[in-house]
Design a protein around this motif. Structure first.
Motif, PDB file in Angstrom:
ATOM      1  N   GLN A 105       6.141  17.228   0.895  1.00  0.00           N
ATOM      2  CA  GLN A 105       5.207  15.925   0.867  1.00  0.00           C
ATOM      3  C   GLN A 105       6.384  14.758   1.051  1.00  0.00           C
ATOM      4  O   GLN A 105       7.351  14.716   0.690  1.00  0.00           O
ATOM      5  CB  GLN A 105       4.535  15.763  -0.523  1.00  0.00           C
ATOM      6  CG  GLN A 105       3.457  16.893  -0.755  1.00  0.00           C
ATOM      7  CD  GLN A 105       2.891  16.429  -2.077  1.00  0.00           C
ATOM      8  OE1 GLN A 105       3.557  16.390  -3.290  1.00  0.00           O
ATOM      9  NE2 GLN A 105       1.552  16.080  -2.276  1.00  0.00           N
ATOM     10  N   THR A 106       5.388  13.872   1.768  1.00  0.00           N
ATOM     11  CA  THR A 106       6.222  12.480   1.882  1.00  0.00           C
ATOM     12  C   THR A 106       5.299  11.193   1.146  1.00  0.00           C
ATOM     13  O   THR A 106       4.101  11.290   1.426  1.00  0.00           O
ATOM     14  CB  THR A 106       6.451  12.233   3.399  1.00  0.00           C
ATOM     15  OG1 THR A 106       7.210  13.219   4.028  1.00  0.00           O
ATOM     16  CG2 THR A 106       6.974  11.026   3.623  1.00  0.00           C
TER      17      THR A 106
ATOM     18  N   SER B 110       0.830  -1.191   0.012  1.00  0.00           N
ATOM     19  CA  SER B 110       0.023   0.034   0.013  1.00  0.00           C
ATOM     20  C   SER B 110       0.751   1.292  -0.064  1.00  0.00           C
ATOM     21  O   SER B 110       2.020   0.934   0.097  1.00  0.00           O
ATOM     22  CB  SER B 110      -0.790  -0.075   1.211  1.00  0.00           C
ATOM     23  OG  SER B 110      -0.083   0.146   2.378  1.00  0.00           O
ATOM     24  N   HIS B 111       0.229   2.348  -0.108  1.00  0.00           N
ATOM     25  CA  HIS B 111       1.017   3.626  -0.125  1.00  0.00           C
ATOM     26  C   HIS B 111       0.042   4.862   0.237  1.00  0.00           C
ATOM     27  O   HIS B 111      -1.125   4.514   0.150  1.00  0.00           O
ATOM     28  CB  HIS B 111       1.745   3.902  -1.358  1.00  0.00           C
ATOM     29  CG  HIS B 111       0.585   4.665  -2.605  1.00  0.00           C
ATOM     30  ND1 HIS B 111      -0.092   3.957  -3.277  1.00  0.00           N
ATOM     31  CD2 HIS B 111       0.291   5.787  -2.538  1.00  0.00           C
ATOM     32  CE1 HIS B 111      -0.934   4.751  -3.821  1.00  0.00           C
ATOM     33  NE2 HIS B 111      -0.556   5.805  -3.581  1.00  0.00           N
ATOM     34  N   ARG B 112       0.809   5.785   0.849  1.00  0.00           N
ATOM     35  CA  ARG B 112      -0.173   7.297   1.019  1.00  0.00           C
ATOM     36  C   ARG B 112       0.686   8.171   1.111  1.00  0.00           C
ATOM     37  O   ARG B 112       2.020   8.141   1.174  1.00  0.00           O
ATOM     38  CB  ARG B 112      -0.598   6.973   2.594  1.00  0.00           C
ATOM     39  CG  ARG B 112       0.125   6.813   3.683  1.00  0.00           C
ATOM     40  CD  ARG B 112      -0.414   6.728   4.928  1.00  0.00           C
ATOM     41  NE  ARG B 112       0.356   6.660   6.037  1.00  0.00           N
ATOM     42  CZ  ARG B 112       0.463   7.260   7.211  1.00  0.00           C
ATOM     43  NH1 ARG B 112      -0.431   8.141   7.447  1.00  0.00           N
ATOM     44  NH2 ARG B 112       1.376   7.076   7.990  1.00  0.00           N
ATOM     45  N   ILE B 113       0.193   9.155   0.665  1.00  0.00           N
ATOM     46  CA  ILE B 113       0.988  10.537   0.510  1.00  0.00           C
ATOM     47  C   ILE B 113       0.717  11.430   1.640  1.00  0.00           C
ATOM     48  O   ILE B 113      -0.491  11.644   2.208  1.00  0.00           O
ATOM     49  CB  ILE B 113       0.327  11.202  -0.979  1.00  0.00           C
ATOM     50  CG1 ILE B 113       0.911  10.424  -2.032  1.00  0.00           C
ATOM     51  CG2 ILE B 113       1.274  12.605  -0.853  1.00  0.00           C
ATOM     52  CD1 ILE B 113       0.748  11.029  -3.338  1.00  0.00           C
ATOM     53  N   ILE B 114       1.702  11.907   2.336  1.00  0.00           N
ATOM     54  CA  ILE B 114       1.535  12.886   3.684  1.00  0.00           C
ATOM     55  C   ILE B 114       1.938  14.149   3.357  1.00  0.00           C
ATOM     56  O   ILE B 114       2.884  14.310   2.772  1.00  0.00           O
ATOM     57  CB  ILE B 114       2.288  11.943   4.857  1.00  0.00           C
ATOM     58  CG1 ILE B 114       1.888  10.534   4.937  1.00  0.00           C
ATOM     59  CG2 ILE B 114       2.161  12.862   6.054  1.00  0.00           C
ATOM     60  CD1 ILE B 114       3.025   9.864   5.539  1.00  0.00           C
ATOM     61  N   ASP B 115       1.387  15.007   3.858  1.00  0.00           N
ATOM     62  CA  ASP B 115       1.806  16.401   3.593  1.00  0.00           C
ATOM     63  C   ASP B 115       3.152  17.012   4.586  1.00  0.00           C
ATOM     64  O   ASP B 115       3.049  16.236   5.826  1.00  0.00           O
ATOM     65  CB  ASP B 115       0.658  17.387   4.139  1.00  0.00           C
ATOM     66  CG  ASP B 115      -0.126  17.731   3.039  1.00  0.00           C
ATOM     67  OD1 ASP B 115       0.067  17.628   1.829  1.00  0.00           O
ATOM     68  OD2 ASP B 115      -1.398  18.283   3.083  1.00  0.00           O
ATOM     69  N   GLY B 116       4.000  17.362   4.096  1.00  0.00           N
ATOM     70  CA  GLY B 116       5.158  17.820   4.853  1.00  0.00           C
ATOM     71  C   GLY B 116       6.032  16.649   5.164  1.00  0.00           C
ATOM     72  O   GLY B 116       6.077  15.562   4.550  1.00  0.00           O
ATOM     73  N   SER B 117       7.087  16.718   6.499  1.00  0.00           N
ATOM     74  CA  SER B 117       7.980  15.548   6.444  1.00  0.00           C
ATOM     75  C   SER B 117       7.318  14.624   7.709  1.00  0.00           C
ATOM     76  O   SER B 117       6.283  15.099   8.293  1.00  0.00           O
ATOM     77  CB  SER B 117       9.231  16.267   7.114  1.00  0.00           C
ATOM     78  OG  SER B 117       9.899  17.028   6.097  1.00  0.00           O
TER      79      SER B 117
END
Ligand code: GLA
Length: 689
Positions: free
Chosen positions: A127-128, A106-113
């Protein structure tokens, strides 16, 4: 910006693009890392094509006779599935085999570090991307983190291994990142040396097999800095493709480039597997340090500018971030251990009259520390040297109008000290062999919380008592005989030592954010991004000979901005090289860093006093440009080896400060030509000082 479409992950910074995708078997295939691509450039077009029979290689799955991991460009690779290049991990899996196969879950995109739990990391990312992989036959998971820093054109990568199976897993090796790049006749550039000759730039061709840059001394080391570059053979300071890699870590590091028979270069960076073994029990996880990657098609300077921005904006933190650093006077090379209060006050008075803003009291103020044979580990102020105590001395410095700074070497103990006599078990030593010493001292076992508490309490107490606003944190020997009774698995020693160090630094300095910390390890033995997360500047080298410093500061400048480099004017002839240099040359090199003076001021002539006053006034006027301007290395127009040219340009592009150095005389020299770069178009006055 991070975008995900049709199993393709694309990471863009202002000038670079990084692409990888998920294969039909769930592996992460690296597609592209380089200059910014158009949005409609497709991964299918960019990706490596496989039409050649795999010969003696291993076929991963009978349904695709061309799918051999050994021939592919990958983002992560395992042992035991047919890839014979070095895997980023060597894991003894819960089933007791060395075979793993991590596939996309799976994956996700997270704002910031995404901050780390156990180690310092960069901050302020845009983004991370978090990708979770799972071993195909066990409950072992691997999270890969990619953080994008758009303006700095950097990407950071790290991995977290999680064991959710009932049996333990043994990590013998785990890198922070790996990536496979098509070869461009790469050369690896490294910063190597030793005490008083740190960070000299070296170039090695990346041949078939492994090219390695690593340290084993317990610290990032003066032998091989963790940072390295891969550059195409046609790259110059201003043109051509250059990849830069660094690690946010202060311990044993390992970086490698492995060229395969099919001319794919596998780059990896992480903790050195040497003497490393980590046991991961059920529900535990292991975080690797964060690796930093950058790319520039504008040569070495382009790569350096990215790394400089990254360090200034995403590594150095707290109140001293992008703040002008004080001009300091340090008493070490003026007095060594031979001082008393009145001698120091005399030096301080002159230093103040010259323009110094901070007086740093170096080694020798505590215990029986009258030479390097005794006293480390003790914190009682030496009453013979300071009969009225250290606070009274610090107050006198402040009354003169300077700030007060103090030297510590908290990670060490001399056998001849009250601490060692009371607690010999605090020192790192083999359980049954005679201890081996370095500079007459032993390393304190900071894997042990009791030892860490001792350091935190004592350093904190002295800082509060004296009101010091600057600390020089030294560490003057390599670690040997790594053994701690506080831990059950000695393969964890080196990494736990570094985690212990970071714990101590956070506990002391987080609550005293006004203190400017300058880290030091016999000079630049721990010049790394891990330490820079705590100390905005580092004492670059015990070698202050300006001609030597051109190589040392010049080498470090590939990865670290001038704001991180302590640079002092010292006496001439120089104590180590016996080279005689003009006072002006010593200043002209030191001003491309955080300026200090470190010499016995009582021997200065009237002319020298006048000159130093002018130097300091000039530096103060332009210090923001020297410390935070755009630092560029300029090639002498005819490529003469005896010329070094540095330029710092103001961020508005309206002012350039150029250092034009000639390291050796040559007969019948041609005229020099001043090359200035990176300024806004316009008319300029050229002034010489
Ligand atoms: C190390 C440092 C020096 C000085 C001495 C003091 O060598 O690099 O700058 O502080 O220790 O012992």
């Amino acid at each position: 910006m991070i975008t995900v479409k049709d199993n393709v992950f694309r990471l863009d910074t202002e000038n670079t693009t990084y692409i990888f995708r998920i294969t039909k078997f769930g592996h992460l295939e690296h597609v592209y890392y380089g200059s910014l691509l158009d949005q409609d450039d497709s991964a299918d077009v960019m990706a490596q094509k496989s039409s050649v029979s795999i010969g003696s290689s291993i076929c991963y799955d009978g349904s695709d006779k061309l799918y051999s991991l050994d021939n592919m460009c990958l983002e992560w690779s395992d042992n035991g599935r047919g890839d014979y290049r070095q895997s980023p991990a060597e894991l003894k899996m819960p089933d007791d085999t060395f075979i793993s196969d991590f596939a996309y879950l799976s994956h996700r995109i997270i704002d910031g570090s995404v901050p780390m739990k156990t180690l310092p990391s960069s901050y302020g990312g845009d983004q991370t991307l978090e990708i979770t992989l799972k071993d195909t036959t066990s409950d072992v998971f691997l999270d890969l983190y990619y953080t994008v820093f758009e303006k700095a054109d950097c990407i950071t990568r790290r991995a977290v291994l999680k064991n959710e199976s009932d049996d333990p897993l043994i990590i013998r090796r785990i890198m922070s990142m790996m990536v496979d790049l098509p070869d461009e006749c790469f050369h690896m550039y490294t910063l190597d040396g030793g005490w008083i000759k740190e960070a000299h730039l070296h170039k090695i061709p990346v041949g078939y097999g492994m090219t390695i840059n690593s340290s084993t001394t317990g610290s990032s080391s003066n032998r091989h800095n963790p940072a390295f570059m891969l550059a195409s053979d046609i790259a110059t300071e201003d043109h051509g493709n250059v990849y830069g890699f660094n690690l946010i870590y202060s311990g044993n590091h390992f970086g490698s480039a492995e060229k395969s028979g099919r001319d794919i270069v596998r780059v990896s960076a992480g903790i050195n597997p040497h003497l490393f073994e980590w046991i991961l029990n059920k529900n535990e996880d292991f975080e690797t340090p964060e690796a930093v990657l950058t790319f520039s098609d504008k040569g070495f300077n382009g790569m350096s500018h990215n790394m400089h921005d990254f360090v200034n904006r995403h590594i150095v933190r707290g109140q001293w971030k992008e703040k002008e650093r004080p001009v300091l006077f340090n008493n070490w090379e003026a007095t060594f251990f031979d001082f008393n209060e009145s001698k120091l006050l005399q030096l301080a008075k002159t230093a103040k009259s010259l323009g110094a803003e901070l007086f740093v009291l170096d080694d020798g103020w505590f215990g029986e520390r009258n030479s390097d044979e005794a006293g480390l580990g003790d914190y009682n102020v030496n009453k013979k040297k300071f009969p009225r105590g250290l606070k009274s001395f610090a107050d006198k410095i402040r009354e003169m109008g300077m700030d007060f700074g103090l030297w510590f070497e908290p990670e060490m103990v001399n056998p001849d000290s009250s601490l060692y006599r009371a607690h010999p078990e605090y020192a790192v030593k083999s359980p049954d062999k005679k201890p081996v010493l370095g500079r007459n001292q032993m390393v304190l076992d900071i894997c042990n919380k009791e030892v860490r508490d001792y350091i935190v309490e004592n350093v904190g107490r002295i800082l509060d008592e004296t009101g010091a606003s600057y600390v020089k944190w030294d560490m003057n020997r390599h670690i040997a005989e790594a053994f701690s009774p506080a831990i059950s698995n000695q393969g964890e020693f080196y990494h736990r030592y570094i985690m212990g160090l970071y714990d101590i630094l956070s506990r002391i300095f987080d609550k005293r954010p006004h203190i400017l910390l300058e880290s030091c390890s016999s000079g630049g033995n721990r010049f790394d991004l891990g330490m820079l997360c705590y100390s905005p500047q580092v004492w670059t080298s015990d070698d202050t000979d300006p001609i030597e410093r051109l190589k040392i500061q010049g080498g470090l400048s590939y990865f670290y901005p001038p704001s991180t480099m302590g640079a002092h004017v010292s006496q001439s002839p120089h104590q180590q090289t016996l080279r005689d240099t003009p006072l002006s040359t010593r200043f002209n090199v030191a001003c491309f860093g955080c300026l200090g003076y470190e010499l016995d001021l009582k021997y200065l002539s009237h002319e020298e006093i006048k000159e130093i006053k002018e130097q300091i006034a000039f530096y103060k006027k332009y210090r923001r440009v020297f410390q935070y301007g755009r630092f560029t290395r300029i090639r002498e127009s005819r490529g003469k080896e005896n010329k070094v040219i540095w330029q710092s340009t103001s961020n508005d592009g309206a002012l350039a400060l150029t250092g034009f150095f000639q390291t050796q005389a040559a007969a019948a020299e041609s005229d020099d030509k001043l090359i200035v770069t990176g300024l806004r178009p316009g008319r300029y006055d050229v002034r010489k000082r």
